[in-house]
Scaffold this motif. Structure first.
Motif, mmCIF file in Angstrom:
data_model
loop_
_atom_site.group_PDB
_atom_site.id
_atom_site.type_symbol
_atom_site.label_atom_id
_atom_site.label_comp_id
_atom_site.label_asym_id
_atom_site.label_seq_id
_atom_site.Cartn_x
_atom_site.Cartn_y
_atom_site.Cartn_z
ATOM 1 N N LEU A 83 -1.843 -6.232 -6.754
ATOM 2 C CA LEU A 83 -0.620 -6.524 -5.994
ATOM 3 C C LEU A 83 -0.893 -6.792 -4.521
ATOM 4 O O LEU A 83 -1.749 -6.146 -3.914
ATOM 5 C CB LEU A 83 0.322 -5.329 -6.095
ATOM 6 N N ASP A 92 3.554 -7.417 -0.189
ATOM 7 C CA ASP A 92 4.948 -7.712 -0.539
ATOM 8 C C ASP A 92 5.265 -7.287 -1.963
ATOM 9 O O ASP A 92 6.336 -6.754 -2.237
ATOM 10 C CB ASP A 92 5.234 -9.215 -0.384
ATOM 11 N N GLU A 93 4.320 -7.545 -2.866
ATOM 12 C CA GLU A 93 4.560 -7.185 -4.264
ATOM 13 C C GLU A 93 4.639 -5.670 -4.441
ATOM 14 O O GLU A 93 5.469 -5.167 -5.192
ATOM 15 C CB GLU A 93 3.459 -7.758 -5.162
ATOM 16 N N CYS A 131 7.970 -4.500 -3.111
ATOM 17 C CA CYS A 131 9.029 -4.858 -4.051
ATOM 18 C C CYS A 131 9.003 -3.919 -5.258
ATOM 19 O O CYS A 131 10.042 -3.436 -5.713
ATOM 20 C CB CYS A 131 8.823 -6.300 -4.480
ATOM 21 N N ALA A 132 7.803 -3.634 -5.744
ATOM 22 C CA ALA A 132 7.665 -2.778 -6.930
ATOM 23 C C ALA A 132 8.076 -1.339 -6.646
ATOM 24 O O ALA A 132 8.380 -0.590 -7.561
ATOM 25 C CB ALA A 132 6.229 -2.824 -7.442
ATOM 26 N N CYS A 133 8.069 -0.951 -5.364
ATOM 27 C CA CYS A 133 8.449 0.421 -5.001
ATOM 28 C C CYS A 133 9.838 0.477 -4.365
ATOM 29 O O CYS A 133 10.277 1.559 -3.983
ATOM 30 C CB CYS A 133 7.464 1.010 -3.993
ATOM 31 N N THR A 172 8.097 -3.830 3.496
ATOM 32 C CA THR A 172 6.670 -4.110 3.683
ATOM 33 C C THR A 172 6.127 -3.256 4.840
ATOM 34 O O THR A 172 4.981 -2.828 4.812
ATOM 35 C CB THR A 172 6.415 -5.595 3.997
#
Lengths: 327, 100
Positions: free
Chosen positions: B15, B18-19, B22-24, B28
């Protein structure tokens, strides 16, 4: 995963005050204190309570509502006259007159919450023009998380498996509901415990034309009757007879891939000794090892003949297993 | 329901900042601050090349929950996450030994 979806006829009314164990007149500080106490009690990593994970979700949901003055006021107004567990249906436009300012809990996290929560607060932040604050990351749909249990055999061969999830869905009116969803997923060969499978575009829908989020599935293995897993390595107890241990032997072992391995037990093997078969663990890159834990099993002296053999051994061997304990 | 969905395993395609954010469901900035303070680990030299694995994601979500549930200072949340990881490792050893 796979929690039942509410019937069309209605929902059970949830008493969030009872969930947190506080009175209706509890201050924000009381609510926070009660939540922290319960968050510690039901922390899924350390709790000894039954159903800790499920209880933690309920506690989280109750706190999400009662710690937010807007949500709490709306819930209080709506809750007048309802008893816990009573069949519940919110009146149309019940939330008129409330301005919800944040979307927290209405997106990815709502997947963990009840249908009751989704029914009440699902509209918040989902409507165009009612955009959430700090929305940079909310442009893209949120990622959804779930744990999946896979069979150990599946990561040896790769397999196609059905996975059921409960996911939030936003309809044309901007309302959010939870629905059961079944996905056919290709389990890749060589997956390890704790690894995450990413299903691109299977998460929440984006807001304002943003991209759809991903679905992230954390892999765990179902308990296996013969094998234990440690990282990429597989562990298996290998029972052997005393004469196999003493003189060495070639023994057939069946790893989860269905093949048959011939393993050479060295002469003089002892219980607790570990034999490593390189590259025959989980077929990841690089592959793990298969570790065989030798366990010498002593046959019972159940017949006169067996007893006679043991007596001969006792007489003929000059052997003291406790020689090292003297002194 | 006949279509079979192919999946990517995160160890292969780790990841980005940013990913992970987003996943959490965090910003950022939250991720960057926690890496700079040493609470989160990652591969890569600069923010644009930082990459996080499955394990890092699990740790980030744990730290996030500890901060949210207990108003924990990031350092304290990281310390608890360290201990929980140690607990995981010890439990895994017990399972391997067939004792759990």
């Amino acid at each position: 995963m796979g929690a039942p979806v509410a019937e069309e006829s209605g929902l059970d009314f949830k008493d969030y005050y009872a969930t947190l164990g506080v009175g209706k007149d509890a201050t924000a500080e009381d609510v926070k204190k009660a939540f922290r106490k319960l968050a510690r009690k039901y922390h899924p990593d350390v709790s000894k309570e039954a159903n800790a994970e499920a209880r933690m979700k309920e506690v989280n949901e109750a706190y999400t509502v009662l710690s937010d003055p807007e949500k709490r006021a709306a819930y209080d107004q709506l809750g007048r006259g309802y008893q816990p567990g009573q069949d519940f249906r919110p009146p149309p436009d019940w939330d008129a007159g409330f301005e919800f300012s944040g979307a927290r809990g209405a997106g990815g996290e709502a997947a963990d919450f009840s249908d009751f929560f989704a029914e009440l607060f699902g509209r918040m932040g989902a409507q165009p023009g009612r955009r959430a604050q700090g929305a940079r990351m909310h442009m893209r749909g949120e990622d959804h998380h779930a744990k999946v249990l896979v069979e150990l055999e599946d990561v040896f061969r790769g397999a196609s498996r059905q996975i059921s999830l409960r996911v939030p869905k936003v309809d044309a009116q901007g309302r959010l509901s939870l629905e059961e969803r079944t996905l056919n997923v290709q389990i890749p060969k060589g997956l390890c415990e704790g690894q995450i499978m990413r299903l691109a575009g299977q998460g929440a829908a984006g807001i304002g034309g943003g991209a759809t989020g991903d679905l992230l599935l954390e892999v765990h293995f179902k308990p296996h009757p013969r094998f234990r897993v440690g990282g990429r390595d597989l562990y298996m107890t290998l029972p052997i007879a005393p004469w196999e241990a003493a003189m060495g032997a070639v023994i057939a072992v069946e790893p989860p891939d269905g093949s048959v391995l011939k393993v050479r037990i060295p002469a003089g093997a002892q219980s607790g000794q570990q034999l490593r078969v390189r590259g025959r663990g989980i077929p990841s890159q690089p592959p793990g090892d298969l570790l065989l834990e030798v366990k010498v099993v002593v046959p019972p002296a159940a017949t006169p003949r067996a007893r006679e053999l043991y007596e001969t051994m006792a007489r003929e061997f000059d052997f003291d297993p406790r020689a090292g304990m003297k002194g | 329901m006949t279509e079979v969905i192919k999946v990517a395993v995160l160890e292969d395609a780790a990841l980005t900042v940013d990913e992970l954010a987003c996943a959490c469901s965090v910003s950022t900035e939250w991720v960057i601050r926690h890496v700079e303070e040493g609470a989160l680990e990652c591969r890569g030299e600069s923010e644009s090349t930082w990459r996080f694995s499955s394990r890092d994601l699990g740790r980030a979500r744990r730290i996030r929950d500890l901060e949210r549930h207990f108003d924990a200072a990031p350092e304290l949340a990281a310390l608890v996450a360290d201990m929980l990881e140690e607990l995981d490792a010890l439990r895994a050893r017990l399972r391997r030994a067939g004792l759990m």
